[in-house]
Design a protein around this motif. Structure first.
Motif, PDB file in Angstrom:
ATOM      1  N   THR A 153      47.394  18.674  64.606  1.00 49.42           N
ATOM      2  CA  THR A 153      48.224  18.018  63.507  1.00 49.42           C
ATOM      3  C   THR A 153      49.221  19.099  63.033  1.00 49.42           C
ATOM      4  O   THR A 153      50.206  19.088  62.584  1.00 49.42           O
ATOM      5  N   SER A 187      45.186  17.466  51.281  1.00 50.59           N
ATOM      6  CA  SER A 187      44.667  16.149  51.669  1.00 50.59           C
ATOM      7  C   SER A 187      45.180  15.250  52.594  1.00 50.59           C
ATOM      8  O   SER A 187      44.404  14.440  53.558  1.00 50.59           O
ATOM      9  N   VAL A 188      46.516  15.225  52.477  1.00 49.49           N
ATOM     10  CA  VAL A 188      47.330  14.604  53.767  1.00 49.49           C
ATOM     11  C   VAL A 188      47.383  15.050  54.988  1.00 49.49           C
ATOM     12  O   VAL A 188      47.029  14.338  55.885  1.00 49.49           O
ATOM     13  N   PHE A 212      43.897  14.155  56.315  1.00 54.19           N
ATOM     14  CA  PHE A 212      43.951  12.534  56.793  1.00 54.19           C
ATOM     15  C   PHE A 212      44.696  12.472  58.012  1.00 54.19           C
ATOM     16  O   PHE A 212      44.046  11.603  58.626  1.00 54.19           O
ATOM     17  N   THR A 271      42.395  13.259  60.843  1.00 62.57           N
ATOM     18  CA  THR A 271      41.131  12.684  61.056  1.00 62.57           C
ATOM     19  C   THR A 271      41.153  11.588  61.944  1.00 62.57           C
ATOM     20  O   THR A 271      42.298  11.006  62.194  1.00 62.57           O
ATOM     21  N   LYS A 302      41.393   8.310  63.859  1.00 60.34           N
ATOM     22  CA  LYS A 302      41.257   7.025  62.999  1.00 60.34           C
ATOM     23  C   LYS A 302      40.014   6.237  63.263  1.00 60.34           C
ATOM     24  O   LYS A 302      39.664   5.256  62.054  1.00 60.34           O
ATOM     25  N   ILE A 314      37.816   6.550  59.943  1.00 58.20           N
ATOM     26  CA  ILE A 314      38.019   6.149  58.908  1.00 58.20           C
ATOM     27  C   ILE A 314      37.814   4.473  58.794  1.00 58.20           C
ATOM     28  O   ILE A 314      38.495   3.613  59.092  1.00 58.20           O
ATOM     29  N   VAL A 335      45.684   2.463  58.937  1.00 62.04           N
ATOM     30  CA  VAL A 335      45.787   3.928  58.940  1.00 62.04           C
ATOM     31  C   VAL A 335      46.804   4.268  59.823  1.00 62.04           C
ATOM     32  O   VAL A 335      47.509   5.286  59.715  1.00 62.04           O
ATOM     33  N   SER A 358      49.828   6.734  58.650  1.00 62.53           N
ATOM     34  CA  SER A 358      50.084   7.931  59.529  1.00 62.53           C
ATOM     35  C   SER A 358      51.489   8.285  60.047  1.00 62.53           C
ATOM     36  O   SER A 358      52.309   9.086  59.803  1.00 62.53           O
TER      37      SER A 358
END
Length: 95
Positions: free
Chosen positions: A6, A59-60, A63, A66, A68, A71, A79, A83
């Motif tokens: 990411t 935090s973004v 996220f 993470t 999917k 979540i 989600v 994204s």
């Protein structure tokens, strides 16, 4: 969680090389490379610095990294849409 992948994707969307990101966060290029390959986990402080250099809250970044399926509070479709919207905003943000 694919934090390294990411970070790499966000870095590229921002038009930064590993060297440029490394300079912004005062790390070596090899350390950035290892993080992006998920061979090293950044400390919280390092992750915050990287997120800041990418113009996003930590935090973004977490996220986006993470899986999917993990979540569970949100529908997978939502989600994925969130994204995608975040990545589009990053790609279109001034550099």
């Amino acid at each position: 969680m694919d934090l390294g992948g990411t970070i790499k994707q966000c870095r590229k969307l921002k038009g930064l090389t590993q060297a440029q990101l490394a300079e912004k966060v005062d790390m070596s290029v090899s350390h950035i490379s290892l993080i992006e390959q998920n061979k090293r986990e950044p400390s919280i402080t390092a992750a915050e610095s990287i997120a800041s250099a990418l113009d996003m809250p930590l935090s973004v970044l977490v996220f986006l990294a993470t899986e999917k399926a993990k979540i569970t509070e949100l529908d997978t479709k939502h989600v994925e849409a969130l994204s995608k919207n975040i990545m589009e905003l990053m790609a279109n943000a001034p550099k």
